[in-house]
Each structure stands twice: as structure tokens, then as C-alpha cells.
Motif scaffolding. Structure first.
Motif, PDB file in Angstrom:
ATOM      1  N   MET A   1      32.810  50.588  46.379  1.00 13.92           N
ATOM      2  CA  MET A   1      33.761  50.829  45.317  1.00 13.92           C
ATOM      3  C   MET A   1      34.637  49.604  45.067  1.00 13.92           C
ATOM      4  O   MET A   1      34.897  49.262  43.928  1.00 13.92           O
ATOM      5  N   VAL A   2      35.078  48.954  46.130  1.00 11.82           N
ATOM      6  CA  VAL A   2      35.936  47.777  45.984  1.00 11.82           C
ATOM      7  C   VAL A   2      35.174  46.638  45.315  1.00 11.82           C
ATOM      8  O   VAL A   2      35.711  45.938  44.454  1.00 11.82           O
ATOM      9  N   LEU A   3      33.907  46.467  45.680  1.00  8.65           N
ATOM     10  CA  LEU A   3      33.103  45.415  45.060  1.00  8.65           C
ATOM     11  C   LEU A   3      32.916  45.687  43.572  1.00  8.65           C
ATOM     12  O   LEU A   3      32.992  44.766  42.753  1.00  8.65           O
ATOM     13  N   GLY A   4      32.715  46.924  43.199  1.00 15.10           N
ATOM     14  CA  GLY A   4      32.599  47.282  41.791  1.00 15.10           C
ATOM     15  C   GLY A   4      33.872  46.990  41.019  1.00 15.10           C
ATOM     16  O   GLY A   4      33.824  46.520  39.880  1.00 15.10           O
ATOM     17  N   ILE A   5      35.014  47.272  41.634  1.00 13.22           N
ATOM     18  CA  ILE A   5      36.301  46.988  40.993  1.00 13.22           C
ATOM     19  C   ILE A   5      36.473  45.494  40.787  1.00 13.22           C
ATOM     20  O   ILE A   5      36.902  45.048  39.725  1.00 13.22           O
ATOM     21  N   ILE A   6      36.125  44.710  41.792  1.00 15.48           N
ATOM     22  CA  ILE A   6      36.271  43.256  41.680  1.00 15.48           C
ATOM     23  C   ILE A   6      35.351  42.700  40.600  1.00 15.48           C
ATOM     24  O   ILE A   6      35.766  41.868  39.785  1.00 15.48           O
ATOM     25  N   VAL A   7      34.116  43.162  40.561  1.00 17.05           N
ATOM     26  CA  VAL A   7      33.171  42.678  39.542  1.00 17.05           C
ATOM     27  C   VAL A   7      33.640  43.083  38.145  1.00 17.05           C
ATOM     28  O   VAL A   7      33.636  42.269  37.216  1.00 17.05           O
ATOM     29  N   TYR A   8      34.046  44.331  37.986  1.00 17.43           N
ATOM     30  CA  TYR A   8      34.514  44.798  36.688  1.00 17.43           C
ATOM     31  C   TYR A   8      35.742  44.013  36.229  1.00 17.43           C
ATOM     32  O   TYR A   8      35.812  43.574  35.081  1.00 17.43           O
ATOM     33  N   CYS A   9      36.709  43.846  37.104  1.00 19.89           N
ATOM     34  CA  CYS A   9      37.932  43.119  36.741  1.00 19.89           C
ATOM     35  C   CYS A   9      37.620  41.671  36.369  1.00 19.89           C
ATOM     36  O   CYS A   9      38.190  41.136  35.425  1.00 19.89           O
ATOM     37  N   THR A  10      36.722  41.053  37.112  1.00 18.82           N
ATOM     38  CA  THR A  10      36.369  39.667  36.820  1.00 18.82           C
ATOM     39  C   THR A  10      35.709  39.548  35.456  1.00 18.82           C
ATOM     40  O   THR A  10      36.085  38.682  34.647  1.00 18.82           O
ATOM     41  N   LEU A  11      34.738  40.388  35.175  1.00 13.22           N
ATOM     42  CA  LEU A  11      34.035  40.303  33.894  1.00 13.22           C
ATOM     43  C   LEU A  11      34.947  40.653  32.721  1.00 13.22           C
ATOM     44  O   LEU A  11      34.923  39.974  31.690  1.00 13.22           O
ATOM     45  N   PHE A  12      35.757  41.694  32.862  1.00 10.24           N
ATOM     46  CA  PHE A  12      36.676  42.055  31.784  1.00 10.24           C
ATOM     47  C   PHE A  12      37.689  40.949  31.532  1.00 10.24           C
ATOM     48  O   PHE A  12      37.980  40.611  30.390  1.00 10.24           O
ATOM     49  N   THR A  13      38.216  40.368  32.583  1.00  4.83           N
ATOM     50  CA  THR A  13      39.218  39.322  32.442  1.00  4.83           C
ATOM     51  C   THR A  13      38.636  38.086  31.778  1.00  4.83           C
ATOM     52  O   THR A  13      39.264  37.495  30.897  1.00  4.83           O
ATOM     53  N   LEU A  14      37.465  37.674  32.185  1.00  2.00           N
ATOM     54  CA  LEU A  14      36.838  36.500  31.566  1.00  2.00           C
ATOM     55  C   LEU A  14      36.541  36.733  30.092  1.00  2.00           C
ATOM     56  O   LEU A  14      36.767  35.858  29.256  1.00  2.00           O
ATOM     57  N   ALA A  15      36.043  37.903  29.760  1.00  2.00           N
ATOM     58  CA  ALA A  15      35.764  38.215  28.356  1.00  2.00           C
ATOM     59  C   ALA A  15      37.051  38.273  27.540  1.00  2.00           C
ATOM     60  O   ALA A  15      37.107  37.769  26.411  1.00  2.00           O
ATOM     61  N   PHE A  16      38.099  38.849  28.100  1.00  6.53           N
ATOM     62  CA  PHE A  16      39.380  38.955  27.397  1.00  6.53           C
ATOM     63  C   PHE A  16      39.984  37.576  27.153  1.00  6.53           C
ATOM     64  O   PHE A  16      40.440  37.273  26.055  1.00  6.53           O
ATOM     65  N   ALA A  17      39.977  36.721  28.170  1.00  3.48           N
ATOM     66  CA  ALA A  17      40.538  35.375  28.022  1.00  3.48           C
ATOM     67  C   ALA A  17      39.708  34.546  27.043  1.00  3.48           C
ATOM     68  O   ALA A  17      40.263  33.799  26.229  1.00  3.48           O
TER      69      ALA A  17
END
Length: 77
Positions: A1-17
Motif C-alpha cells: 500500500m505504501v509503495l502504491g501511494i508513493i508511485v501515485y503521488c510521484t506520477l500525479f505531482t510530476l504531471a501537475f508540475a
């Protein structure tokens, strides 16, 4: 679950920026209101990456049900 959160946050943040910097550069070219240098775009992108990444992790850890609403609110702002 933690790995999924980290991957999701990373991808969303990069796309948003990326989208934010793209809009800034596009608006600059469209309206010719001066030039946005690479340094300006890089600074804005870096700050956005840090703020969105950590806030997204906090929201996903504390309030997992409201994470989607938080991301939608970020996108609409």
C-alpha cells in the motif's frame, strides 16, 4: 500500500508540475507578456513538486477517502 501511494503521488505531482509550467510558457508565448526564462519555470516547477508531493502524501495517509477530491481540487485551481 505504501509503495502504491508513493508511485501515485510521484506520477500525479510530476504531471501537475509539467502542466503548470506548460501553461505558463504557453500563456507567455500567446500573449507575449515578456519572457519566462528557464530559471523562472524551473523554480515554479520545483516549488510545486515539493508542495504537491508532500501534501498529497499527507492527504492519502490521513484521509484516504478524500484524496480524489483533493486531487480534483488541485487540478481545478
Amino acid at each position: 500500500m505504501v509503495l502504491g501511494i508513493i508511485v501515485y503521488c510521484t506520477l500525479f505531482t510530476l504531471a501537475f508540475a509539467w502542466a503548470l509550467v506548460w501553461v505558463l510558457e504557453r500563456k507567455d508565448k500567446k500573449y507575449r507578456q515578456g519572457s519566462i526564462s528557464f530559471t523562472d519555470a524551473f523554480s515554479v516547477g520545483s516549488v510545486v513538486i515539493i508542495l504537491v508531493y508532500f501534501s498529497n502524501i499527507v492527504v492519502l495517509m490521513r484521509w484516504p477517502r478524500s484524496a480524489l477530491a483533493y486531487d480534483v481540487a488541485l487540478i481545478t485551481c
